[in-house]
Design a protein around this motif. Structure first.
Motif, PDB file in Angstrom:
ATOM      1  N   SER A 197       0.829  -1.205   0.000  1.00  0.00           N
ATOM      2  CA  SER A 197       0.000   0.000   0.000  1.00  0.00           C
ATOM      3  C   SER A 197       0.866   1.258   0.000  1.00  0.00           C
ATOM      4  CB  SER A 197      -0.926   0.008   1.220  1.00  0.00           C
ATOM      5  OG  SER A 197      -1.818  -1.079   1.179  1.00  0.00           O
ATOM      6  N   VAL A 198       1.944   1.241   0.804  1.00  0.00           N
ATOM      7  CA  VAL A 198       2.854   2.386   0.830  1.00  0.00           C
ATOM      8  C   VAL A 198       3.541   2.552  -0.519  1.00  0.00           C
ATOM      9  CG1 VAL A 198       4.941   3.322   1.895  1.00  0.00           C
ATOM     10  CG2 VAL A 198       3.216   2.190   3.310  1.00  0.00           C
ATOM     11  N   MET A 199       3.927   1.447  -1.133  1.00  0.00           N
ATOM     12  CA  MET A 199       4.577   1.518  -2.440  1.00  0.00           C
ATOM     13  C   MET A 199       3.619   2.062  -3.504  1.00  0.00           C
ATOM     14  SD  MET A 199       6.649  -1.479  -4.459  1.00  0.00           S
ATOM     15  CE  MET A 199       8.008  -1.405  -3.287  1.00  0.00           C
ATOM     16  N   LEU A 200       2.379   1.590  -3.487  1.00  0.00           N
ATOM     17  CA  LEU A 200       1.382   2.117  -4.424  1.00  0.00           C
ATOM     18  C   LEU A 200       1.141   3.595  -4.195  1.00  0.00           C
ATOM     19  CD1 LEU A 200      -1.227  -0.798  -4.459  1.00  0.00           C
ATOM     20  CD2 LEU A 200       0.291  -0.113  -6.324  1.00  0.00           C
ATOM     21  N   ALA A 201       1.138   4.017  -2.935  1.00  0.00           N
ATOM     22  CA  ALA A 201       0.955   5.433  -2.636  1.00  0.00           C
ATOM     23  C   ALA A 201       2.092   6.255  -3.231  1.00  0.00           C
ATOM     24  CB  ALA A 201       0.879   5.661  -1.126  1.00  0.00           C
ATOM     25  N   CYS A 202       3.325   5.738  -3.167  1.00  0.00           N
ATOM     26  CA  CYS A 202       4.466   6.446  -3.773  1.00  0.00           C
ATOM     27  C   CYS A 202       4.283   6.570  -5.288  1.00  0.00           C
ATOM     28  CB  CYS A 202       5.766   5.706  -3.458  1.00  0.00           C
ATOM     29  SG  CYS A 202       6.295   5.812  -1.746  1.00  0.00           S
ATOM     30  N   ILE A 203       3.807   5.496  -5.912  1.00  0.00           N
ATOM     31  CA  ILE A 203       3.570   5.529  -7.355  1.00  0.00           C
ATOM     32  C   ILE A 203       2.501   6.567  -7.693  1.00  0.00           C
ATOM     33  CG2 ILE A 203       2.679   4.206  -9.311  1.00  0.00           C
ATOM     34  CD1 ILE A 203       3.946   1.718  -8.068  1.00  0.00           C
ATOM     35  N   ILE A 204       1.407   6.568  -6.938  1.00  0.00           N
ATOM     36  CA  ILE A 204       0.302   7.471  -7.224  1.00  0.00           C
ATOM     37  C   ILE A 204       0.706   8.925  -6.994  1.00  0.00           C
ATOM     38  CG2 ILE A 204      -2.023   8.135  -6.527  1.00  0.00           C
ATOM     39  CD1 ILE A 204      -2.515   5.161  -5.840  1.00  0.00           C
TER      40      ILE A 204
END
Length: 421
Positions: free
Chosen positions: A265-272
């Motif tokens: 979830s944290v990684m996806l947040a960085c991408i977004i």
């Protein structure tokens, strides 16, 4: 009576793209959070993968088939807004059915009611978004499409980010499932109303658009700008879906993160967040220098991030690479829609052709199954070979898209690039 984008009524880019914000929130929370958990509750742990896979496969088929059909019907009538209204209503009804099944029913009987609701959601959303996809090429002059496409990409990314944060909050507060379905419905309805109020009603009174005949499908793909934009979009989507479904496994197996869901979830947040930063900037830049230079940089950044993730020394380093990927993805998305709009061969078939173009993004989602098999086979050989193969293939897809997009005869300010100046 016919019209052209230059003569179309003016509409704010924020109002025009508001509905994309709602759909992005809708699909992230529904597909990635609620449905996997609900399927487990209905069918149990042993059969969850099979039933969820079948459900998603059927949904993807509907997303492949419906947009060109509904888009062609919208083109014949020259109307857009009634389709958005009706599709929105069916979508909301489907969410109500899914929410009812998830909260009040159990077992396989509840699962099939849940499936019915999901089919209504897919039908309604695609019924609405096929004509909606035609509004940027229909209403926006070519020299402004980069800015409008950038706003759309930024709102989509913001919707995804808010969806992820909402999922985290709902889980943290242990709120009932019905609250999540109600939140999805609200976040879909309000942006849709903003778009419906922001797009002038004159759009539906102008009649079918002018600008050339409706091309048969064979001639549509013989039209070189459309063909190459379609091919390159397929390649970029293949790169995305080679990596995205397996990020949680990568976090656990390679980065040794115990909480795979939280770390992903944290990684996806960085991408977004990275994509939000670059989306609006990329769109504006493309209106000045052209679409393709932005795609060259964006595709190179995504390919580099996919490869460097294989040698990331730590989780924080992987998060930095995720942000780099997001910067490339946001810039690509902002230009992607503008380039696709520029490549439409005829104003008479905007909705149909944009629906077919959308297939280039949906169809590669079906590649996750063979990529998953390749991942398992490679990892069985030892040394995380599976991740090397899958992430490496993703980089090759991105690079192939960068190379082949050179074949698109880009248009700048309504003229072919070779004619400009």
């Amino acid at each position: 009576m016919t019209f052209s984008p230059a003569a179309a009524p003016r509409v704010s880019p924020w109002a025009l793209s508001a509905f994309w914000f709602g759909t992005a929130f809708h699909w992230l929370l529904l597909l990635l959070i609620l449905m996997p958990a609900d399927v487990v509750r209905f069918v149990g742990e042993e059969r969850k993968g099979t039933y969820l896979g079948v459900l998603l496969f059927v949904g993807a088929l509907m997303a492949l088939i419906l947009p060109p059909i509904i888009g062609a019907r919208s083109d014949r009538t020259g109307r857009r807004l009634p389709y958005i209204r009706l599709g929105l209503g069916v979508n909301l009804a489907g969410l109500a059915v899914m929410g009812f099944a998830a909260t009040a029913l159990t077992g396989m009987g509840g699962f099939w009611v849940y499936v019915l609701g999901f089919l209504l959601v897919q039908f309604g959303n695609n019924y609405a978004t096929a004509p909606y996809s035609a509004l940027i090429p229909q209403l926006v002059p070519p020299e402004q499409r980069g800015r409008y496409s950038g706003v759309m990409a930024m709102l989509q990314a913001a919707g995804q980010l808010l969806g992820a944060l909402s999922a985290f909050a709902v889980g943290l507060l242990a709120l009932p499932t019905a609250v999540s379905f109600g939140l999805i419905a609200l976040m879909l309805l309000v942006p849709a109303l903003i778009t419906l109020r922001g797009v002038p009603a004159e759009v539906d009174r102008l009649g079918p658009a002018g600008g050339g005949p409706t091309l048969p499908l064979r001639q549509l793909f013989a039209h070189q700008p459309f063909f190459w934009v379609f091919v390159t979009r397929v390649l970029f989507a293949l790169g995305q879906y080679s990596v995205q479904p397996f990020l949680q496994y990568y976090n656990v197996d390679v980065l040794r993160q115990r909480e795979g869901g939280t770390s992903t979830s944290v990684m996806l947040a960085c991408i977004i967040v990275g994509s939000i930063v670059s989306a609006l900037i990329g769109g504006k830049i493309s209106d000045r220098v052209g679409r393709k230079p932005v795609i060259y940089v964006a595709g190179g950044a995504m390919a580099a991030a996919a490869l460097l993730l294989l040698v990331a020394p730590s989780y924080p380093a992987a998060l930095a690479l995720a942000a780099l990927f997001g910067l490339g993805f946001g810039a690509f998305t902002s230009v992607d829609w503008a380039l696709g709009s520029d490549a439409m061969p005829s104003a008479r078939s905007y909705a149909r052709d944009m629906g077919i173009w959308h297939v280039a993004f949906v169809a590669p989602q079906l590649s996750s199954a063979p990529q998953g098999a390749l991942l398992d086979w490679g990892n069985a050989q030892g040394g995380n070979l599976g991740y090397t193969l899958v992430f490496g293939i993703a980089a090759l897809f991105f690079l192939a898209g960068v190379v082949l997009v050179r074949n698109v005869p880009e248009r700048v300010h309504g003229r072919a690039q070779g004619e400009a100046g």
